[in-house]
Design a protein around this motif. Sequence first.
Motif, short mmCIF file in Angstrom:
data_model
loop_
_atom_site.label_atom_id
_atom_site.label_comp_id
_atom_site.label_asym_id
_atom_site.label_seq_id
_atom_site.Cartn_x
_atom_site.Cartn_y
_atom_site.Cartn_z
N GLY A 152 -28.09 2.06 23.37
CA GLY A 152 -26.66 2.04 23.71
C GLY A 152 -25.89 1.02 22.90
O GLY A 152 -24.83 1.32 22.33
N PRO A 157 -30.67 3.95 29.39
CA PRO A 157 -31.17 2.93 28.45
C PRO A 157 -32.57 3.21 27.90
O PRO A 157 -33.19 2.31 27.34
N ILE A 164 -28.22 3.71 37.38
CA ILE A 164 -28.04 4.06 35.97
C ILE A 164 -27.01 5.19 35.90
O ILE A 164 -27.21 6.26 36.48
N ALA A 187 -23.06 1.48 19.84
CA ALA A 187 -21.76 0.80 19.86
C ALA A 187 -21.54 0.08 18.51
O ALA A 187 -20.44 0.11 17.94
N HIS A 215 -8.56 -11.41 29.54
CA HIS A 215 -7.46 -10.48 29.26
C HIS A 215 -7.89 -9.10 29.77
O HIS A 215 -8.74 -8.47 29.15
N CYS A 262 -7.10 -5.50 30.02
CA CYS A 262 -6.18 -4.51 29.47
C CYS A 262 -6.19 -3.25 30.35
O CYS A 262 -7.25 -2.70 30.65
N VAL A 322 -37.58 -4.72 33.50
CA VAL A 322 -36.74 -3.64 34.04
C VAL A 322 -37.69 -2.53 34.52
O VAL A 322 -38.47 -1.99 33.73
N GLY A 333 -18.54 2.70 21.72
CA GLY A 333 -19.59 2.17 22.59
C GLY A 333 -19.66 2.89 23.92
O GLY A 333 -19.40 4.09 24.02
N ASP A 334 -20.01 2.15 24.97
CA ASP A 334 -20.19 2.76 26.29
C ASP A 334 -18.91 3.42 26.79
O ASP A 334 -18.97 4.38 27.56
#
Length: 335
Positions: free
Chosen positions: A231, A226, A200, A235, A41, A43, A147, A218-219
């Motif tokens: 993060g 990070p 980033i 959220a 979905h 939006c 990472v 949230g984001d």
Amino acid sequence: MNRKALFTIKGTNASKGNVHRADFLDEIVPLMQDGVAMFDHACNSYTPHVGGVTLHFANQPDVDADVIIASDGINSRLRSHLYHRQGLPVESQMARYAEWVAWRGLIRTSAFLKAMGQSCDHKQMLLGTDRHIVHFPVRNGNVINIVGFVRDPEYLKLGEHTGPWAEKRPKAEMLRDFDGFTEDCLAMLSEIEEPSIWGIFTVPELETAIDDRIGLIGDASHAMTPHQGAGAGQAIEDALFLSALLCSPDVCKSNLAERNGKINQALKIYQQVRHRRSREVQKASREAGLLYEFRGVDGEGDDLGKIACNIEQRMRQVWEWDIKTELTEALESLH
Ligand SMILES: Cc1cc2nc3c(=O)[nH]c(=O)nc-3n(C[C@H](O)[C@H](O)[C@H](O)COP(=O)(O)OP(=O)(O)OC[C@H]3O[C@@H](n4cnc5c(N)ncnc54)[C@H](O)[C@@H]3O)c2cc1C
């Protein structure tokens, strides 16, 4: 090569654990009532009206709701629409490059052991000037997530990209970026079969994260670097806070004539309280990246004692936030 920890940071109330996002969804979706979690979905926009708010989808029929909690990430379509509706400059809310790129990859735990000569049962960071590597176990310790951050304020890696992006790049390029790191670190990185590089990006301070019967969380509201692993936590704090306000009797038990006003009042309180908190964490997160890479924020440079002390304090701000008091005060102001 045996490595020695320079410092260890433990949270008093923080538990240890890393979750692979896809695994988390597989576990949580079956616990929900049928029809609560719907996929596919997209939006695009919304229309508030007397009876609620209508969500418009690119690929599905409209849906009506009392309120929208938009958690659609750093490139939030609903944030753009919110700015457009309020006559605010749409460009001003777009994600911005945060001067770091991240190399990412997963390796088997056995490969990690072979390269590093020791196991990895919790998150570890390998520090260097303008670069640092984070690695931690996922999938019950069978896989290690790696990472590797590289500070690139000159936009050399970003090239023509103007928004969040990721792509596969040759392993040799990744190894060049970590030139000067110890042999075992480079051996660990070499185990990544197909490294990908990520830009980033962060969301700039928003004029507003709410509109008539919609709140961004949230984001979508405050994507951050990070470097404090905060993060997703922010959220979740947003979601906990806003759901408690919206489920309070002041909102839920209000009659239909008052309901829209009460929902908007709850959204305003959410914005006033949570905006401050998430902005502080966003700022602290960027500073943490500078600390790890010996740039310092208050003259720490490469003084490991000062770096450890500073990081410990800022992690406590993330881990030991008193959300209960924050929420109790917010609920009182809703009466
Ligand atoms: C390299 C890296 C490492 C990180 N490490 C950590 C860490 O260790 N700990 C931590 O807490 N955080 C970490 N983060 C940050 C964390 O990933 C985010 O803060 C978190 O995922 C934000 O959750 P969110 O729900 O707001 O957005 P997202 O996780 O981005 O989710 C947005 C969702 O909305 C959907 N969506 C998008 N557009 C639409 C639309 N138009 N309609 C419907 N749905 C839509 C997307 O498909 C997606 O499912 C890291 C981030 C990066 C880049």
